[in-house]
Design a protein around this motif. Sequence first.
Motif, short mmCIF file in Angstrom:
data_model
loop_
_atom_site.label_atom_id
_atom_site.label_comp_id
_atom_site.label_asym_id
_atom_site.label_seq_id
_atom_site.Cartn_x
_atom_site.Cartn_y
_atom_site.Cartn_z
N ALA A 17 0.87 -1.26 0.04
CA ALA A 17 0.02 0.16 0.19
C ALA A 17 0.73 1.34 -0.17
CB ALA A 17 -1.11 0.15 1.25
N LEU A 18 1.88 1.18 0.89
CA LEU A 18 2.82 2.38 0.92
C LEU A 18 3.46 2.76 -0.34
CD1 LEU A 18 3.84 4.47 3.02
CD2 LEU A 18 5.64 2.88 3.65
N PHE A 19 4.09 1.63 -0.93
CA PHE A 19 4.82 1.82 -2.31
C PHE A 19 3.99 2.24 -3.32
CE2 PHE A 19 8.21 0.73 0.34
CZ PHE A 19 9.25 1.53 0.04
N ARG A 20 2.77 1.46 -3.41
CA ARG A 20 1.74 2.06 -4.45
C ARG A 20 1.38 3.53 -4.42
NH1 ARG A 20 -1.24 -2.31 -3.80
NH2 ARG A 20 -2.34 -1.40 -2.29
N ALA A 21 1.25 4.00 -3.36
CA ALA A 21 0.79 5.42 -3.00
C ALA A 21 1.92 6.37 -3.36
CB ALA A 21 0.32 5.57 -1.48
N ALA A 22 3.18 5.82 -2.87
CA ALA A 22 4.34 6.63 -3.03
C ALA A 22 4.70 6.63 -4.42
CB ALA A 22 5.71 6.08 -2.23
N ASP A 23 4.65 5.46 -5.20
CA ASP A 23 4.77 5.51 -6.76
C ASP A 23 4.05 6.21 -7.30
OD1 ASP A 23 6.51 3.95 -8.50
OD2 ASP A 23 4.65 3.56 -9.40
N HIS A 24 2.81 6.38 -7.06
CA HIS A 24 1.63 7.24 -7.56
C HIS A 24 2.03 8.69 -7.51
CE1 HIS A 24 -2.32 8.55 -9.35
NE2 HIS A 24 -2.46 9.42 -8.22
N ARG A 25 2.48 9.00 -6.16
CA ARG A 25 2.87 10.32 -5.87
C ARG A 25 4.00 10.91 -6.54
NH1 ARG A 25 1.48 14.86 -2.26
NH2 ARG A 25 3.28 16.33 -2.15
N THR A 26 5.24 10.05 -6.72
CA THR A 26 6.47 10.66 -7.25
C THR A 26 6.32 10.61 -8.57
OG1 THR A 26 7.48 8.19 -7.37
CG2 THR A 26 7.84 9.55 -5.29
N ARG A 27 5.40 9.74 -9.46
CA ARG A 27 5.24 9.85 -10.66
C ARG A 27 4.49 10.85 -11.00
NH1 ARG A 27 5.80 4.86 -13.83
NH2 ARG A 27 6.23 3.16 -12.66
N ASN A 28 3.60 11.48 -10.33
CA ASN A 28 2.95 12.69 -10.79
C ASN A 28 3.75 13.87 -10.18
OD1 ASN A 28 0.67 11.41 -11.59
ND2 ASN A 28 -0.38 11.44 -9.57
N GLN A 29 4.58 13.79 -9.13
CA GLN A 29 5.07 15.03 -8.80
C GLN A 29 6.52 15.30 -9.60
OE1 GLN A 29 3.99 17.26 -6.55
NE2 GLN A 29 2.10 16.48 -6.62
N ILE A 30 7.24 14.18 -9.84
CA ILE A 30 8.61 14.27 -10.45
C ILE A 30 8.63 13.46 -11.76
CG2 ILE A 30 9.67 15.13 -8.26
CD1 ILE A 30 10.83 12.50 -7.67
N GLY A 31 7.63 12.93 -12.04
CA GLY A 31 7.83 11.92 -13.33
C GLY A 31 8.73 10.73 -13.14
N ASP A 100 19.10 16.65 -10.23
CA ASP A 100 18.09 17.70 -10.05
C ASP A 100 16.79 16.87 -9.74
OD1 ASP A 100 19.65 19.43 -10.96
OD2 ASP A 100 18.86 19.82 -12.70
N ALA A 101 16.40 15.75 -10.15
CA ALA A 101 15.37 14.61 -9.83
C ALA A 101 15.59 14.37 -8.50
CB ALA A 101 15.04 13.81 -10.73
N LEU A 102 16.68 14.16 -8.01
CA LEU A 102 17.21 13.46 -6.65
C LEU A 102 16.79 14.54 -5.84
CD1 LEU A 102 18.35 11.04 -5.08
CD2 LEU A 102 20.43 12.02 -5.59
N GLU A 103 17.12 15.63 -5.91
CA GLU A 103 16.62 16.77 -5.11
C GLU A 103 15.28 16.88 -4.60
OE1 GLU A 103 18.59 20.64 -5.60
OE2 GLU A 103 20.47 19.80 -6.13
N ARG A 107 13.04 15.65 -1.17
CA ARG A 107 11.93 16.61 -0.55
C ARG A 107 10.89 15.74 -0.38
NH1 ARG A 107 14.58 20.55 -3.67
NH2 ARG A 107 12.95 20.44 -5.42
N GLU A 108 10.41 15.16 -1.51
CA GLU A 108 9.32 14.23 -1.37
C GLU A 108 9.26 13.05 -0.28
OE1 GLU A 108 6.05 14.43 -2.86
OE2 GLU A 108 6.96 16.11 -3.50
N PHE A 112 7.27 11.99 3.06
CA PHE A 112 6.72 11.01 3.45
C PHE A 112 7.14 10.36 4.68
CE2 PHE A 112 7.52 9.30 -1.26
CZ PHE A 112 6.52 10.31 -1.81
N ASN A 113 8.20 10.36 5.17
CA ASN A 113 8.83 10.28 6.62
C ASN A 113 8.07 11.13 7.49
OD1 ASN A 113 10.43 8.29 5.51
ND2 ASN A 113 12.37 9.80 5.12
N THR A 114 7.85 12.33 7.52
CA THR A 114 7.23 13.21 8.29
C THR A 114 5.81 12.66 8.38
OG1 THR A 114 8.74 15.10 7.87
CG2 THR A 114 6.61 15.50 8.88
N ALA A 115 5.10 12.15 7.33
CA ALA A 115 3.72 11.88 7.52
C ALA A 115 3.72 10.59 8.01
CB ALA A 115 3.14 11.86 6.05
N LEU A 116 4.67 9.62 7.72
CA LEU A 116 4.46 8.40 8.41
C LEU A 116 4.93 8.44 9.68
CD1 LEU A 116 6.89 6.33 5.94
CD2 LEU A 116 4.37 5.80 6.49
#
Length: 157
Positions: A17-31, A100-103, A107-108, A112-116
């Motif tokens: 569940a966590l990696f599915r949500a994270a994958d969706h977010r990182t794809r949308n936010q940073i491609g 640049d993508a790594l930076e 941040r993303e 995630f860590n803060t929210a977890l």
Amino acid sequence: MSRALKVFHQLQIAHSALFRAADHRTRNQIGLSTTQLAVLFILSRTDGQPISEISKTLAMGKSSLTGLVDRMCAKGLVRRSPSQADGRVINIYLEQLGRDALEEGARETKKFNTALLAPFSDAEQDIIGQFLTHLAENADDIINAPPPSAKGDAGND
């Protein structure tokens, strides 16, 4: 069933569940997928690694990782270069777009860590950290340990 008997299954469900949500977010936010982001994180620690080392770190097949690296090369995130020590080995290096993508990914990940950890006290966060470190460092021993002796185990199924 006791809580201890459910931990493995709960970890599996939480991981998915966590990696599915994270994958969706990182794809949308940073491609990038979380796996692509993981490759960038690995290279940021030690740039110029062969695919075989990256695949070991990610516990991923070399052929799957090769396709992933192909796509990352096409985006200009990483580049391949023959090893100076052994010309048969191809090392993977970060490019500026990858940095640049790594930076952005860092941040993303921080979000995630803060929210977890937000619902947990500092003491609970320490225990979570100890638990996860214990799993990472001892997974093989935990899973492949010999079964406990049958002595005194009667009636505990």
